[in-house]
Design an enzyme around this catalytic site. Structure first.
Site, PDB file in Angstrom:
ATOM      1  N   SER A   1      16.055  73.590 -13.825  1.00 30.87           N
ATOM      2  CA  SER A   1      15.335  73.859 -12.579  1.00 30.87           C
ATOM      3  C   SER A   1      16.262  74.157 -11.404  1.00 30.87           C
ATOM      4  CB  SER A   1      14.451  72.657 -12.221  1.00 30.87           C
ATOM      5  OG  SER A   1      15.237  71.537 -11.868  1.00 30.87           O
TER       6      SER A   1
ATOM      7  N   THR B   1      13.443  70.735  -8.855  1.00 28.38           N
ATOM      8  CA  THR B   1      14.311  71.062  -7.720  1.00 28.38           C
ATOM      9  C   THR B   1      15.161  69.833  -7.536  1.00 28.38           C
ATOM     10  OG1 THR B   1      12.637  72.414  -6.599  1.00 28.38           O
ATOM     11  CG2 THR B   1      14.261  71.379  -5.174  1.00 28.38           C
TER      12      THR B   1
ATOM     13  N   THR C   1      17.251  74.890  -5.927  1.00 27.65           N
ATOM     14  CA  THR C   1      16.306  75.114  -7.031  1.00 27.65           C
ATOM     15  C   THR C   1      16.391  76.544  -7.557  1.00 27.65           C
ATOM     16  OG1 THR C   1      13.953  74.895  -7.655  1.00 27.65           O
ATOM     17  CG2 THR C   1      14.396  75.915  -5.548  1.00 27.65           C
TER      18      THR C   1
ATOM     19  N   ARG D   1      10.179  85.996  -4.811  1.00 25.17           N
ATOM     20  CA  ARG D   1       9.365  84.880  -4.303  1.00 25.17           C
ATOM     21  C   ARG D   1      10.269  83.790  -3.716  1.00 25.17           C
ATOM     22  NH1 ARG D   1       9.088  79.107  -5.756  1.00 25.17           N
ATOM     23  NH2 ARG D   1       7.088  78.360  -5.007  1.00 25.17           N
ATOM     24  N   LEU D   2       9.989  83.363  -2.498  1.00 25.01           N
ATOM     25  CA  LEU D   2      10.696  82.230  -1.927  1.00 25.01           C
ATOM     26  C   LEU D   2       9.772  81.026  -1.977  1.00 25.01           C
ATOM     27  CD1 LEU D   2      12.295  83.769   1.301  1.00 25.01           C
ATOM     28  CD2 LEU D   2      13.285  83.600  -0.984  1.00 25.01           C
ATOM     29  N   GLY D   3      10.302  79.894  -2.404  1.00 27.43           N
ATOM     30  CA  GLY D   3       9.518  78.664  -2.369  1.00 27.43           C
ATOM     31  C   GLY D   3       9.730  77.952  -1.049  1.00 27.43           C
ATOM     32  N   ASP D   4       9.470  76.650  -1.048  1.00 30.69           N
ATOM     33  CA  ASP D   4       9.651  75.842   0.167  1.00 30.69           C
ATOM     34  C   ASP D   4      11.130  75.507   0.417  1.00 30.69           C
ATOM     35  OD1 ASP D   4       9.604  74.324  -2.208  1.00 30.69           O
ATOM     36  OD2 ASP D   4       8.934  72.520  -1.168  1.00 30.69           O
TER      37      ASP D   4
ATOM     38  N   THR E   1       9.998  68.433  -3.482  1.00 34.60           N
ATOM     39  CA  THR E   1       9.998  69.121  -4.770  1.00 34.60           C
ATOM     40  C   THR E   1       8.535  69.358  -5.135  1.00 34.60           C
ATOM     41  OG1 THR E   1       9.998  67.056  -6.000  1.00 34.60           O
ATOM     42  CG2 THR E   1      12.123  67.986  -5.527  1.00 34.60           C
ATOM     43  N   GLY E   2       8.327  70.140  -6.173  1.00 38.41           N
ATOM     44  CA  GLY E   2       6.955  70.394  -6.599  1.00 38.41           C
ATOM     45  C   GLY E   2       6.440  71.720  -6.080  1.00 38.41           C
ATOM     46  N   HIS E   3       5.130  71.861  -6.019  1.00 41.32           N
ATOM     47  CA  HIS E   3       4.501  73.158  -5.767  1.00 41.32           C
ATOM     48  C   HIS E   3       4.772  73.638  -4.336  1.00 41.32           C
ATOM     49  CE1 HIS E   3       1.777  76.291  -6.945  1.00 41.32           C
ATOM     50  NE2 HIS E   3       1.107  76.135  -5.825  1.00 41.32           N
ATOM     51  N   GLY E   4       5.762  74.515  -4.229  1.00 40.31           N
ATOM     52  CA  GLY E   4       6.272  74.912  -2.915  1.00 40.31           C
ATOM     53  C   GLY E   4       5.276  75.656  -2.055  1.00 40.31           C
TER      54      GLY E   4
END
Ligand code: ASP
Length: 330
Positions: free
Chosen positions: A47, A178, A196, A206-209, A229-232
């Site tokens: 990850s 992450t 991450t 795609r950019l996450g949080d 961490t988790g669903h950004g």
């Protein structure tokens, strides 16, 4: 004052290095970078960094951010290919440029200018996971598999196909991950780092949080720090890390601040979200972590902590926060 480090569970690999930095009188910023780099270098962690799971086209794209709570300076990079130490690149953005965030080819150009080592991030094991998943999710659609394998070379011609493949590749049981580090040094300064490879099989770019300061990462010596961490997608929409620090500023306890920020994410209707985790510290040296999503919590609901006077890190539980049964305000 004893320094200490907290990290997401996969940070156990780097927490010893981070503590060593603090023991030698180093800064919280150096500690979180040192810890994160070890996780980024590990192929076993799928990850983060090298060995991270790729996007839908089979290309690994990394996100990272770092924040110095003593100045609130921050640096971040997103969708970076070919450079494994995204956290160091984020730190150099913070220190060398008049910017906070660089993404994609511009971030890679900056890494090259710094003379950072280019490396292949996709390991054979991660490539195999991508291929197997692709074949499973595309349900024997050999043409779709062939087109996906060919797309990296002609992605510009096939934008609609790529978007369609992302939807078809969605994994309801997806494994997310992450690494989070927060350290407080012997001078009482706080720093935070997050790194991450993001949502596996994501759309390119795609950019996450993680690279969004305020969403996945925030540190302010005056109140505390938080990392996610988790669903950004949900922590981005809620500005979760900054929310925790703002709730602290408003006088809430650490646990109440974490609970409130986690409940904010629970009010969003996002069918893809299996849940999130938040790890935080306050200005008095308190630390705690929460998780949402009962299924997620069953897999792993722990984080790690070590202070400079401890010989080994301790594994501690996260509190499960649920919108159905919100804990009573304390
Ligand atoms: N928060 C990361 C992202 O959305 C992924 C994760 O932690 O699972 O990219």
């Amino acid at each position: 004052m004893n320094g200490f480090v907290v990290a997401s569970r996969n940070g156990e690999l780097g927490i010893g290095a981070a503590i060593e930095v603090l023991r030698r009188g180093g800064s919280a910023l150096d500690a979180v970078e040192a810890g994160t780099r070890l996780v980024e270098a590990s192929e076993a962690d799928t990850s983060v960094g090298r060995g991270g799971l790729p996007n839908v086209l089979g290309e690994v794209e990394l996100d990272a951010s770092i924040m110095d709570g003593s100045t609130r300076a921050a640096g971040a990079v997103g969708a970076v290919r070919d450079y494994q130490h995204a956290i160091t690149l984020a730190r150099r953005v913070m220190e060398d440029l008049p910017h906070v965030t660089l993404a994609g080819p511009g971030a890679e150009r900056f890494a090259a200018a710094l003379g950072m080592d280019r490396t292949t991030l996709l390991t054979p094991a991660s490539r195999e996971l991508w291929r197997t998943h692709m074949v499973e999710r595309l349900g024997g659609d050999a043409e779709a598999v062939r087109s996906l394998l060919a797309l990296p070379d002609r992605a510009d011609d096939e934008p609609a196909a790529v978007a369609g493949h992302v939807r078809r590749m969605l994994d309801p049981n997806r494994n997310t991950g992450t690494v989070n580090f927060i350290a407080r040094d012997q001078d009482g300064h706080i720093a935070s780092a997050v790194s991450t490879s993001g949502w596996e099989w994501k759309h390119p770019g795609r950019l996450g949080d993680t690279p969004l300061i305020g969403a996945g990462n925030y540190a302010d010596d005056r109140y505390g720090a938080a990392t996610c961490t988790g669903h950004g997608e949900v922590t981005t929409r809620c500005g979760t890390a900054r929310s925790v620090v703002l709730y602290l500023k408003l006088g809430m306890s650490l646990v109440d601040s974490l609970t409130e920020a986690a409940l904010d994410t629970e009010t969003l209707d996002d069918p893809q979200s299996g849940g999130i985790e938040i790890l935080a510290v306050d200005r008095d040296g308190g630390y705690a972590a929460v998780i949402t999503g009962a299924d997620r919590a069953e897999q792993d609901a722990t984080f790690v902590h070590q202070s400079t006077d401890m010989a080994e890190f301790a594994v501690l539980p996260r509190r499960l926060i649920s919108a159905e049964a919100p804990p009573k305000p304390r």
